[in-house]
Write an enzyme that holds these catalytic residues in place. Structure first.
Site, PDB file in Angstrom:
ATOM      1  N   SER A   1       0.851  -1.200   0.000  1.00 14.22           N
ATOM      2  CA  SER A   1       0.000   0.000   0.000  1.00 14.22           C
ATOM      3  C   SER A   1       0.876   1.236   0.000  1.00 14.22           C
ATOM      4  O   SER A   1       1.994   1.221   0.544  1.00 14.22           O
ATOM      5  CB  SER A   1      -0.888   0.015   1.251  1.00 14.22           C
ATOM      6  OG  SER A   1      -1.596   1.246   1.348  1.00 14.22           O
TER       7      SER A   1
ATOM      8  N   TYR B   1      -1.443  -0.114  10.460  1.00 11.76           N
ATOM      9  CA  TYR B   1      -1.577  -0.640   9.099  1.00 11.76           C
ATOM     10  C   TYR B   1      -0.399  -0.200   8.237  1.00 11.76           C
ATOM     11  O   TYR B   1       0.167  -0.989   7.479  1.00 11.76           O
ATOM     12  CB  TYR B   1      -2.896  -0.147   8.506  1.00 11.76           C
ATOM     13  CG  TYR B   1      -3.088  -0.429   7.036  1.00 11.76           C
ATOM     14  CD1 TYR B   1      -3.370  -1.711   6.582  1.00 11.76           C
ATOM     15  CD2 TYR B   1      -3.005   0.602   6.096  1.00 11.76           C
ATOM     16  CE1 TYR B   1      -3.561  -1.962   5.226  1.00 11.76           C
ATOM     17  CE2 TYR B   1      -3.200   0.361   4.746  1.00 11.76           C
ATOM     18  CZ  TYR B   1      -3.470  -0.922   4.315  1.00 11.76           C
ATOM     19  OH  TYR B   1      -3.652  -1.170   2.983  1.00 11.76           O
TER      20      TYR B   1
END
Length: 258
Positions: free
Chosen positions: A142, A153
């Site tokens: 990501s 995350y």
């Protein structure tokens, strides 16, 4: 765009294949000639495999455990006798909140969701690829390695980038390519399995809006990607067209490098 027969003769394992990017990758890989094992914790992954046709099979397991990852690779070998390509797509932020607002168990849950399935699956598939004399691993990272409201995350995805580069260096001479894409914000159909099963409270809805504004504002093109715009780079990196690309993390985020 479908590239007919690009993956003919290849066996591909796609994790997180029940919905979103993983579902699209699996369906297109089958359309391009591959035999595909669709892996997901959600049992409705079987419906996606049925939609894909007779070259696809489904397997439901929990990839947040090593036993689940090992079982998925065993299933692929039992069904198709080899694994040419592993596409690690499991992950996704559970909560959006300032880091100071995360509880310790919530931090653990984010790492377990977005790092461990990829780490475990890479480890589980290596013996198979080493016996075969090669293979390709595509990790879905990501661009949120730089972003707000999702620090755990972000850390997990930074771990995937490091895993990609180190694993590629360690096993390149064994004929194993390891690459990754780093998607930015992506417009996808509503999730069947929610991101946060507890639901977002009023504060989390505000924090989510903060994150969405940051993601959109950081792109050069000021919009989210389509699913197809994320699927195509993943399958390019998985294909023989990318045979001299390894250890690379390709940003697919409208210019935002993360």
């Amino acid at each position: 765009m479908i590239f007919i027969d690009r993956f003919r003769g290849k066996v591909i394992v796609v994790t997180g294949a029940a919905q979103g990017i993983g579902r699209g990758v699996a369906l297109r890989a089958v359309a391009e000639g591959a035999q595909v094992l669709l892996v997901d914790k959600a049992e409705f992954v079987a419906d996606v495999a049925a939609e894909a046709g007779d070259r696809a099979r489904a397997f439901s397991c929990d990839l947040e455990t090593y036993d689940g990852a090992a079982a998925a690779i065993r299933e692929a070998e039992a069904a198709f006798e080899r694994v040419d390509i592993l596409i690690n797509n499991v992950g996704g932020a559970i909560r959006m909140r300032p880091f100071a607002e995360f509880e310790p168990d919530q931090i653990d849950a984010e790492i377990r969701r977005s790092l461990m399935p990829t780490l475990y699956c890479c480890h589980a598939v290596l013996p198979t690829m080493l016996r075969q004399g090669g293979g390709t691993i595509v990790n879905v990272s990501s661009n949120a390695t730089r972003g707000i409201r999702r620090v755990p995350y972000s850390a997990a995805k930074g771990g995937i980038n490091a895993l990609t580069q180190s694993l590629a260096m360690e096993y390149g001479e064994a004929g194993i390519r390891v690459v990754a894409t780093a998607p930015g914000g992506t417009q996808a159909p509503a999730r069947i399995v929610p991101r946060n099963p507890d639901g977002d409270d009023t504060r989390e809805q505000v924090w989510m809006a903060d994150a969405v504004a940051q993601v959109t504002g950081s792109t050069f093109v000021k919009r989210y990607a389509s699913l197809d715009e994320q699927i195509a780079p993943i399958l390019f990196l998985a294909s023989d067209e990318a045979s001299y690309i390894t250890g690379s993390v390709l940003p697919v985020a409208g210019g935002d490098l993360g």
